[in-house]
Motif scaffolding. Structure first.
Motif, PDB file in Angstrom:
ATOM      1  N   ALA A 149     -11.595  19.215 -61.640  1.00  0.00           N
ATOM      2  CA  ALA A 149     -11.521  20.794 -61.243  1.00  0.00           C
ATOM      3  C   ALA A 149     -10.924  21.767 -62.162  1.00  0.00           C
ATOM      4  O   ALA A 149     -11.070  23.039 -62.264  1.00  0.00           O
ATOM      5  N   ARG A 150     -10.189  21.328 -62.829  1.00  0.00           N
ATOM      6  CA  ARG A 150      -9.505  22.174 -64.046  1.00  0.00           C
ATOM      7  C   ARG A 150     -10.675  22.611 -65.060  1.00  0.00           C
ATOM      8  O   ARG A 150     -10.565  23.578 -65.451  1.00  0.00           O
ATOM      9  N   LEU A 151     -11.530  21.492 -65.440  1.00  0.00           N
ATOM     10  CA  LEU A 151     -12.325  21.885 -66.470  1.00  0.00           C
ATOM     11  C   LEU A 151     -13.560  22.873 -65.868  1.00  0.00           C
ATOM     12  O   LEU A 151     -14.069  23.582 -66.279  1.00  0.00           O
ATOM     13  N   GLN A 152     -13.743  22.485 -64.424  1.00  0.00           N
ATOM     14  CA  GLN A 152     -14.689  23.393 -63.478  1.00  0.00           C
ATOM     15  C   GLN A 152     -14.047  24.966 -63.518  1.00  0.00           C
ATOM     16  O   GLN A 152     -14.799  25.781 -63.478  1.00  0.00           O
ATOM     17  N   ALA A 153     -12.691  25.028 -63.329  1.00  0.00           N
ATOM     18  CA  ALA A 153     -12.121  26.294 -63.647  1.00  0.00           C
ATOM     19  C   ALA A 153     -11.824  26.710 -64.858  1.00  0.00           C
ATOM     20  O   ALA A 153     -11.068  27.980 -64.923  1.00  0.00           O
ATOM     21  N   ARG A 154     -12.574  26.541 -65.907  1.00  0.00           N
ATOM     22  CA  ARG A 154     -12.579  26.781 -67.236  1.00  0.00           C
ATOM     23  C   ARG A 154     -11.207  26.697 -68.048  1.00  0.00           C
ATOM     24  O   ARG A 154     -10.909  27.548 -68.782  1.00  0.00           O
ATOM     25  N   TRP A 155     -10.463  25.676 -67.589  1.00  0.00           N
ATOM     26  CA  TRP A 155      -9.352  25.288 -68.448  1.00  0.00           C
ATOM     27  C   TRP A 155      -9.795  24.763 -69.866  1.00  0.00           C
ATOM     28  O   TRP A 155     -11.152  24.231 -70.075  1.00  0.00           O
ATOM     29  N   PRO A 156      -9.197  25.117 -70.865  1.00  0.00           N
ATOM     30  CA  PRO A 156      -9.429  24.638 -72.136  1.00  0.00           C
ATOM     31  C   PRO A 156      -9.351  23.153 -71.814  1.00  0.00           C
ATOM     32  O   PRO A 156      -8.687  22.529 -71.271  1.00  0.00           O
ATOM     33  N   THR A 157     -10.393  22.453 -72.831  1.00  0.00           N
ATOM     34  CA  THR A 157     -10.471  20.933 -72.490  1.00  0.00           C
ATOM     35  C   THR A 157      -9.367  20.265 -73.119  1.00  0.00           C
ATOM     36  O   THR A 157      -8.719  19.506 -72.280  1.00  0.00           O
ATOM     37  N   SER A 158      -8.583  20.864 -74.213  1.00  0.00           N
ATOM     38  CA  SER A 158      -7.476  20.069 -74.582  1.00  0.00           C
ATOM     39  C   SER A 158      -6.412  20.334 -73.521  1.00  0.00           C
ATOM     40  O   SER A 158      -5.637  19.164 -73.362  1.00  0.00           O
ATOM     41  N   ARG A 159      -6.067  21.339 -73.070  1.00  0.00           N
ATOM     42  CA  ARG A 159      -5.083  21.563 -71.872  1.00  0.00           C
ATOM     43  C   ARG A 159      -5.333  20.808 -70.832  1.00  0.00           C
ATOM     44  O   ARG A 159      -4.342  20.336 -70.074  1.00  0.00           O
ATOM     45  N   ALA A 160      -6.763  20.595 -70.211  1.00  0.00           N
ATOM     46  CA  ALA A 160      -7.055  20.034 -69.137  1.00  0.00           C
ATOM     47  C   ALA A 160      -6.708  18.457 -69.429  1.00  0.00           C
ATOM     48  O   ALA A 160      -6.073  17.767 -68.563  1.00  0.00           O
ATOM     49  N   LEU A 161      -6.914  17.911 -70.548  1.00  0.00           N
ATOM     50  CA  LEU A 161      -6.767  16.527 -70.867  1.00  0.00           C
ATOM     51  C   LEU A 161      -5.309  16.227 -71.081  1.00  0.00           C
ATOM     52  O   LEU A 161      -4.792  15.247 -70.764  1.00  0.00           O
ATOM     53  N   LEU A 162      -4.362  17.237 -71.596  1.00  0.00           N
ATOM     54  CA  LEU A 162      -2.899  16.927 -71.597  1.00  0.00           C
ATOM     55  C   LEU A 162      -2.219  16.821 -70.260  1.00  0.00           C
ATOM     56  O   LEU A 162      -1.534  15.985 -70.004  1.00  0.00           O
ATOM     57  N   ALA A 163      -2.848  17.876 -69.519  1.00  0.00           N
ATOM     58  CA  ALA A 163      -2.230  17.650 -68.074  1.00  0.00           C
ATOM     59  C   ALA A 163      -2.564  16.430 -67.401  1.00  0.00           C
ATOM     60  O   ALA A 163      -1.971  15.865 -66.550  1.00  0.00           O
ATOM     61  N   PHE A 164      -3.835  15.955 -67.712  1.00  0.00           N
ATOM     62  CA  PHE A 164      -4.406  14.767 -67.107  1.00  0.00           C
ATOM     63  C   PHE A 164      -3.298  13.456 -67.667  1.00  0.00           C
ATOM     64  O   PHE A 164      -3.227  12.677 -66.940  1.00  0.00           O
ATOM     65  N   ALA A 165      -2.901  13.540 -68.882  1.00  0.00           N
ATOM     66  CA  ALA A 165      -1.945  12.490 -69.417  1.00  0.00           C
ATOM     67  C   ALA A 165      -0.842  12.452 -68.861  1.00  0.00           C
ATOM     68  O   ALA A 165      -0.103  11.462 -68.446  1.00  0.00           O
ATOM     69  N   ASP A 166      -0.243  13.759 -68.438  1.00  0.00           N
ATOM     70  CA  ASP A 166       1.059  13.912 -67.786  1.00  0.00           C
ATOM     71  C   ASP A 166       0.803  13.318 -66.271  1.00  0.00           C
ATOM     72  O   ASP A 166       1.818  12.682 -65.738  1.00  0.00           O
ATOM     73  N   GLU A 167      -0.268  13.523 -65.708  1.00  0.00           N
ATOM     74  CA  GLU A 167      -0.431  12.865 -64.404  1.00  0.00           C
ATOM     75  C   GLU A 167      -0.581  11.348 -64.136  1.00  0.00           C
ATOM     76  O   GLU A 167       0.021  10.627 -63.448  1.00  0.00           O
ATOM     77  N   LEU A 168      -1.252  10.794 -65.139  1.00  0.00           N
ATOM     78  CA  LEU A 168      -1.166   9.432 -65.362  1.00  0.00           C
ATOM     79  C   LEU A 168       0.215   8.782 -65.734  1.00  0.00           C
ATOM     80  O   LEU A 168       0.303   7.914 -65.254  1.00  0.00           O
ATOM     81  N   ASP A 169       0.817   9.690 -66.453  1.00  0.00           N
ATOM     82  CA  ASP A 169       2.247   9.105 -66.699  1.00  0.00           C
ATOM     83  C   ASP A 169       2.251   7.735 -67.325  1.00  0.00           C
ATOM     84  O   ASP A 169       3.205   7.072 -66.857  1.00  0.00           O
ATOM     85  N   ASP A 170       1.346   7.484 -68.163  1.00  0.00           N
ATOM     86  CA  ASP A 170       1.447   5.899 -68.577  1.00  0.00           C
ATOM     87  C   ASP A 170       1.072   5.826 -70.125  1.00  0.00           C
ATOM     88  O   ASP A 170       0.342   6.627 -70.519  1.00  0.00           O
ATOM     89  N   ALA A 171       1.716   4.947 -70.693  1.00  0.00           N
ATOM     90  CA  ALA A 171       1.153   4.845 -72.092  1.00  0.00           C
ATOM     91  C   ALA A 171      -0.025   4.597 -72.479  1.00  0.00           C
ATOM     92  O   ALA A 171      -0.797   5.005 -73.632  1.00  0.00           O
TER      93      ALA A 171
END
Length: 303
Positions: A149-171
């Motif tokens: 959804a974030r990528l479709q909303a034209r979020w920068p790819t790096s920012r969307a991926l970093l938010a994805f890492a925060d939500e996974l919250d795992d090494a």
């Protein structure tokens, strides 16, 4: 009950109330030490039933504690009844769990392998990530859907991926996101191969974690049975008025609070022994503790 006895009973009740606060801190959805996210999680609606159940449990605990206190005249007994309503289900869930993290890691491995296959066939990174939400495994389906959804909303790819890492919250999630970040920056043909190798390493980690969880199954079962026996013995003792008569005095209430505190501390210690320590993440600000989504691209500590 004399004034000194009442004072001792109140002190005992306050001691058990401290245990209630400790249980609340342990069962809180967000530990205070974690960095707070500025962006609310879109999956919060899925957590509303759990929040309502938790609130209902706290209300039931408060009502039962008040009733037991008024009927028996024991402030410590009321506090223990309220603590049992909250703590026993939570401890049973802790002692019965253990496979959720492994299933989540296995789902991440499956998603990475599917993504690498699509990229190897010539798919673009952003479009591949968006389409992966349709077939994402259930344990991480919400996080992948949010990423798409974030990528479709034209979020920068790096920012969307970093938010994805925060939500996974795992090494392990940080490793996957780090590879995707490098692929998004370099745009080379080697990302699919890197993800395939990463999926293989995740498969090995899943196998290792399953063996570890199998070794922890027996201590968890012993802890669960000890908890059930403790609750059953306490219930039977409560039905025997003559056995509990010495605890009706102020000194008895104080002794009961000390014994209860020792039992609760023992159960919490056993719970700590059966819960594995989480692996530290590296896609965070090592100095300020900020989550990855709040970092600038040149601040991301990708290793």
């Amino acid at each position: 009950m004399s004034g000194a006895g009442l004072l001792a009973g109140v002190c005992g009740a306050l001691s058990v109330a401290g245990l209630l606060l400790a249980a609340h801190a342990l069962t809180a959805a967000e530990p205070p030490a974690r960095p707070r996210r500025r962006q609310p999680r879109p999956t919060a609606q899925l957590d509303r039933p759990a929040v309502r159940r938790q609130r209902a449990l706290w209300v039931a605990a408060a009502v039962l504690a008040a009733v037991v206190w008024l009927v028996s005249g024991w402030p410590v007994g009321g506090a223990l009844a309220g603590l049992a309503v909250i703590g026993v289900p939570w401890l049973l869930a802790q002692f019965s769990g253990g496979n959720a993290a492994v299933e989540r890691l296995e789902a991440l491995q499956e998603w990475v392998r599917r993504t690498s296959d699509v990229l190897a066939a010539g798919g673009g990174l952003e479009q591949t990530l968006i389409r992966s939400a349709r077939t994402a495994p259930e344990p991480i389906a919400a996080e992948v859907a949010t990423l798409a959804a974030r990528l479709q909303a034209r979020w920068p790819t790096s920012r969307a991926l970093l938010a994805f890492a925060d939500e996974l919250d795992d090494a392990a999630g940080d490793l996957v996101v780090a590879a995707l970040l490098l692929g998004a920056e370099l745009r080379g043909p080697g990302l699919a191969r890197v993800l395939t190798e990463l999926a293989g390493s995740l498969t090995e980690e899943v196998t290792m974690r399953r063996k570890v969880e199998a070794d922890r199954a027996k201590p968890r079962a012993n802890a669960r049975w000890l908890l059930l026996i403790t609750v059953a013995a306490s219930g039977l003792a409560a039905l025997n008025g003559n056995y509990l008569a010495p605890y009706g005095t102020g000194l008895g209430q104080l002794v009961l609070s000390v014994i209860s505190a020792l039992i609760v501390a023992c159960l919490l210690w056993m719970r700590r022994l059966t819960v594995p320590a989480p692996s530290p993440r590296f896609l965070v600000d090592p100095g300020g503790g900020r989550p990855a989504a709040e970092l600038e691209p040149d601040e991301v500590p990708v290793r």
